[in-house]
Design a protein around this motif. Structure first.
Motif, PDB file in Angstrom:
ATOM      1  N   ARG A   8       0.838  -1.208   0.000  1.00  0.00           N
ATOM      2  CA  ARG A   8       0.000   0.000   0.000  1.00  0.00           C
ATOM      3  C   ARG A   8       0.872   1.257   0.000  1.00  0.00           C
ATOM      4  NH1 ARG A   8      -2.965  -2.998   3.702  1.00  0.00           N
ATOM      5  NH2 ARG A   8      -2.353  -1.646   5.426  1.00  0.00           N
ATOM      6  N   ARG A   9       1.928   1.264   0.800  1.00  0.00           N
ATOM      7  CA  ARG A   9       2.858   2.398   0.859  1.00  0.00           C
ATOM      8  C   ARG A   9       3.549   2.572  -0.495  1.00  0.00           C
ATOM      9  NH1 ARG A   9       4.353   7.187   1.515  1.00  0.00           N
ATOM     10  NH2 ARG A   9       6.496   7.548   2.110  1.00  0.00           N
ATOM     11  N   PHE A  10       3.959   1.479  -1.119  1.00  0.00           N
ATOM     12  CA  PHE A  10       4.585   1.530  -2.430  1.00  0.00           C
ATOM     13  C   PHE A  10       3.636   2.208  -3.427  1.00  0.00           C
ATOM     14  CE2 PHE A  10       5.722  -0.391  -6.551  1.00  0.00           C
ATOM     15  CZ  PHE A  10       7.053  -0.034  -6.613  1.00  0.00           C
ATOM     16  N   GLY A  11       2.380   1.833  -3.390  1.00  0.00           N
ATOM     17  CA  GLY A  11       1.389   2.437  -4.266  1.00  0.00           C
ATOM     18  C   GLY A  11       1.220   3.924  -4.022  1.00  0.00           C
ATOM     19  N   GLU A  12       1.336   4.343  -2.765  1.00  0.00           N
ATOM     20  CA  GLU A  12       1.180   5.757  -2.420  1.00  0.00           C
ATOM     21  C   GLU A  12       2.316   6.620  -2.964  1.00  0.00           C
ATOM     22  OE1 GLU A  12       0.940   5.716   1.824  1.00  0.00           O
ATOM     23  OE2 GLU A  12      -1.042   4.781   1.841  1.00  0.00           O
ATOM     24  N   VAL A  13       3.521   6.080  -3.035  1.00  0.00           N
ATOM     25  CA  VAL A  13       4.669   6.881  -3.473  1.00  0.00           C
ATOM     26  C   VAL A  13       4.973   6.726  -4.962  1.00  0.00           C
ATOM     27  CG1 VAL A  13       5.703   6.852  -1.174  1.00  0.00           C
ATOM     28  CG2 VAL A  13       6.410   5.140  -2.868  1.00  0.00           C
ATOM     29  N   MET A  14       4.300   5.807  -5.634  1.00  0.00           N
ATOM     30  CA  MET A  14       4.579   5.561  -7.054  1.00  0.00           C
ATOM     31  C   MET A  14       4.470   6.827  -7.888  1.00  0.00           C
ATOM     32  SD  MET A  14       5.231   2.400  -8.269  1.00  0.00           S
ATOM     33  CE  MET A  14       4.265   2.067  -9.731  1.00  0.00           C
ATOM     34  N   ASP A  15       3.445   7.633  -7.700  1.00  0.00           N
ATOM     35  CA  ASP A  15       3.270   8.836  -8.518  1.00  0.00           C
ATOM     36  C   ASP A  15       4.430   9.813  -8.348  1.00  0.00           C
ATOM     37  OD1 ASP A  15       0.897   7.934  -9.591  1.00  0.00           O
ATOM     38  OD2 ASP A  15      -0.361   9.062  -8.205  1.00  0.00           O
ATOM     39  N   ASP A  16       5.022   9.848  -7.164  1.00  0.00           N
ATOM     40  CA  ASP A  16       6.144  10.748  -6.918  1.00  0.00           C
ATOM     41  C   ASP A  16       7.452  10.234  -7.505  1.00  0.00           C
ATOM     42  OD1 ASP A  16       4.523  12.492  -5.483  1.00  0.00           O
ATOM     43  OD2 ASP A  16       4.986  11.517  -3.560  1.00  0.00           O
TER      44      ASP A  16
END
Length: 103
Positions: free
Chosen positions: A73-81
């Motif tokens: 979930r954390r990986f998904g949150e930072v992907m756009d950045d």
């Protein structure tokens, strides 16, 4: 065995941060997910800011458990950045043959 291979195009200047998140997520998978067999990351000479990620699980249920964990979930949150884009080179599927199956 169930797995897939993804290709990530990391934003310029974000490679170290991307790899840090991937390594953190891999440690959690190793320590808390017995069905996660491999989370491997490769970089290829001549392909700057490109990262390939291979994931392998005992079965689809283990994959489903993996994608529900906090690290993913954390990986998904930072992907756009961190990532300009990504593609599945080998979509998630069951393997046809594996040396792990020869035991």
């Amino acid at each position: 065995m169930y797995g897939g291979l993804a290709r990530f195009v990391v934003k310029p200047g974000k490679l170290d941060e991307f790899l840090e998140v991937v390594r953190w997520s891999s440690r959690i998978a190793r320590d808390e997910e017995p069905g996660t067999l491999r989370l491997d990351v490769w970089q290829v000479d001549g392909e700057p800011d490109i990262v390939y990620g291979y994931e392998c699980y005992t079965d689809r249920d283990a994959f489903e458990a993996h994608i529900k964990n906090a690290a993913v979930r954390r990986f998904g949150e930072v992907m756009d950045d961190l990532v300009e884009g990504w593609t599945m080179v080998i979509p998630f599927t069951n393997s046809t043959a594996s040396n792990a199956d020869l035991q």
